[in-house]
Write an enzyme that holds these catalytic residues in place. Structure first.
Site, short mmCIF file in Angstrom:
data_model
loop_
_atom_site.label_atom_id
_atom_site.label_comp_id
_atom_site.label_asym_id
_atom_site.label_seq_id
_atom_site.Cartn_x
_atom_site.Cartn_y
_atom_site.Cartn_z
N SER A 189 0.87 -1.19 0.00
CA SER A 189 0.00 0.00 0.00
C SER A 189 0.90 1.24 0.00
CB SER A 189 -0.84 -0.02 1.28
OG SER A 189 -1.43 1.23 1.54
N TYR B 113 -1.40 -1.62 10.84
CA TYR B 113 -1.68 -1.84 9.42
C TYR B 113 -0.56 -1.27 8.54
CZ TYR B 113 -3.92 -1.50 4.87
OH TYR B 113 -4.20 -1.61 3.52
N1 LIG Z 1 -8.96 -0.68 -0.53
C1 LIG Z 1 -7.88 0.10 -0.39
O1 LIG Z 1 -7.98 1.35 -0.36
C2 LIG Z 1 -6.52 -0.53 -0.32
C3 LIG Z 1 -5.39 0.28 -0.54
C4 LIG Z 1 -4.13 -0.27 -0.47
C5 LIG Z 1 -3.97 -1.63 -0.20
N2 LIG Z 1 -5.06 -2.41 0.02
C6 LIG Z 1 -4.83 -3.83 0.31
O2 LIG Z 1 -5.45 -4.63 -0.69
C7 LIG Z 1 -5.81 -5.89 -0.14
C8 LIG Z 1 -7.25 -6.19 -0.49
O3 LIG Z 1 -8.07 -5.19 0.06
P1 LIG Z 1 -9.50 -4.83 -0.52
O4 LIG Z 1 -9.60 -3.36 -0.52
O5 LIG Z 1 -9.78 -5.56 -1.78
O6 LIG Z 1 -10.42 -5.39 0.68
P2 LIG Z 1 -11.82 -6.15 0.69
O7 LIG Z 1 -12.67 -5.74 -0.45
O8 LIG Z 1 -12.32 -5.98 2.09
O9 LIG Z 1 -11.41 -7.69 0.46
C9 LIG Z 1 -10.66 -8.38 1.42
C10 LIG Z 1 -10.59 -9.85 1.02
O10 LIG Z 1 -9.79 -10.55 2.00
C11 LIG Z 1 -10.58 -11.59 2.59
N3 LIG Z 1 -10.18 -11.72 4.00
C12 LIG Z 1 -10.30 -10.79 4.99
N4 LIG Z 1 -9.88 -11.29 6.16
C13 LIG Z 1 -9.48 -12.56 5.90
C14 LIG Z 1 -8.96 -13.61 6.71
N5 LIG Z 1 -8.78 -13.45 8.03
N6 LIG Z 1 -8.64 -14.79 6.11
C15 LIG Z 1 -8.84 -14.98 4.78
N7 LIG Z 1 -9.32 -14.01 3.97
C16 LIG Z 1 -9.65 -12.84 4.53
C17 LIG Z 1 -12.03 -11.13 2.42
O11 LIG Z 1 -12.96 -12.21 2.44
P3 LIG Z 1 -13.67 -12.71 3.83
O12 LIG Z 1 -14.07 -11.47 4.58
O13 LIG Z 1 -14.80 -13.58 3.41
O14 LIG Z 1 -12.61 -13.48 4.55
C18 LIG Z 1 -11.95 -10.53 1.02
O15 LIG Z 1 -11.96 -11.55 0.05
C19 LIG Z 1 -5.54 -5.80 1.36
O16 LIG Z 1 -4.31 -6.42 1.66
C20 LIG Z 1 -5.47 -4.31 1.62
O17 LIG Z 1 -4.65 -4.00 2.73
C21 LIG Z 1 -6.33 -1.90 -0.04
#
Ligand SMILES: NC(=O)c1ccc[n+]([C@@H]2O[C@H](COP(=O)([O-])OP(=O)(O)OC[C@H]3O[C@@H](n4cnc5c(N)ncnc54)[C@H](OP(=O)(O)O)[C@@H]3O)[C@@H](O)[C@H]2O)c1
Length: 265
Positions: A141, A154
């Site tokens: 990130s 985080y």
């Molecule tokens: N969105 C942003 O602004 C942003 C920016 C920079 C980086 N990121 C990074 O991108 C990645 C994905 O984020 P996203 O924005 O796509 O989030 P998201 O839409 O909330 O998706 C998160 C995914 O991870 C799974 N997950 C969460 N906790 C888990 C656990 N304990 N075990 C297994 N699976 C788990 C969720 O499914 P379940 O809940 O069913 O487990 C879901 O499939 C993360 O690493 C985040 O830190 C996001």
């Protein structure tokens, strides 16, 4: 990189950025294994991808904050010789560290964001190196480039993911295996629902806001060009480079000001 005929493991592949990486890989001919906790959301994601792209999609329900689950997923996949690993599952909480989630939840967050990715990489990377091809994509990130008050654990986890990727990128040079960190700024996903009602658009005055499908497509292009890390968006790239030049105490204080919850944001 050629994806046709390869198996890609995408953690957190049931929604947001992980789902879009899964779709982008399926569009390039890879079959998939998606891992997340909710079986229902996994089934729904798999059915959508199978009908859209005609590739095989398996699902494994697992909580990757638990060591035993990570070992189970790693063992199950190691024998399948996956060509691509996307360490994407992650979450976090917003708030003053000492007032936020307790020690047990902090443990789970760090285990998911850091330990599960390192352990899955350890389980699957040797096979890729032996076969002389493969890729590991780690979701870091822009939080990796500075300390992040109110998201302290985080942000530190994302710094780990960047450093870990850079180190493995260097170790893997000449093996045919690529390792890359993707470092997005704010992306419009369900991720933000865990951030105390915050809205990614609050960062608009600083950086852009991306769609998850843009991150996945641009991420795979960056992987093809052999990048060690990739920050989507010009504004975020400039910010990341500028931060590296500033004194760390100044950066920490400025980051505290930016991330402090202000009325109306
Ligand atoms: N969105 C942003 O602004 C942003 C920016 C920079 C980086 N990121 C990074 O991108 C990645 C994905 O984020 P996203 O924005 O796509 O989030 P998201 O839409 O909330 O998706 C998160 C995914 O991870 C799974 N997950 C969460 N906790 C888990 C656990 N304990 N075990 C297994 N699976 C788990 C969720 O499914 P379940 O809940 O069913 O487990 C879901 O499939 C993360 O690493 C985040 O830190 C996001």
């Amino acid at each position: 990189m050629l994806y046709r005929g390869k198996t890609a493991l995408v953690t957190g592949g049931s929604s947001g950025i992980g789902l879009e990486f899964a779709r982008a890989l399926a569009g390039r001919g890879a079959s998939l294994v998606l891992v997340a906790r909710s079986e229902e959301r996994l089934r729904c994601a798999a059915a959508g991808i199978e009908s859209e792209y005609g590739v095989g999609v398996e699902t494994m329900a697992a909580d990757l904050s638990e060591k035993a689950s990570v070992v189970r997923v790693g063992d199950a996949l190691a024998g399948r010789e996956p060509g691509v690993l996307v360490n994407n599952a992650g979450n976090g909480h917003y708030g003053r560290f000492v007032e936020g989630p307790g020690a047990e939840e902090v443990w789970d967050e760090v285990s998911l964001n850091v330990a599960s990715a390192a352990a899955l990489t350890r389980a699957l990377l040797p096979g890729m190196i032996r076969r002389g091809e493969g890729a590991v994509i780690n979701l870091s990130s822009t939080a990796a480039f500075q300390p992040v008050p109110y998201m302290a654990a985080y942000g530190a986890g994302k710094a780990f993911m960047l450093s870990f990727s850079e180190a493995l990128w260097a170790e893997c040079r000449g093996t045919g295996v690529r390792v890359m960190a993707v470092c997005p700024g704010a992306v419009e996903t369900g991720f933000w629902s865990d951030w105390g009602g915050r809205d990614p658009r609050r960062y608009n005055y600083l950086t852009g806001i991306s769609r998850p499908e843009q991150i996945a497509e641009a991420g795979l292009s960056a992987l093809d060009s052999g990048k060690v890390s990739f920050v989507p968006g010009v504004r975020d790239r400039i910010l990341a480079r500028s931060i590296a030049l500033a004194p760390r105490p100044f950066v920490a204080r400025a980051s505290e000001w930016v991330n402090r919850l202000k009325p109306g944001r």
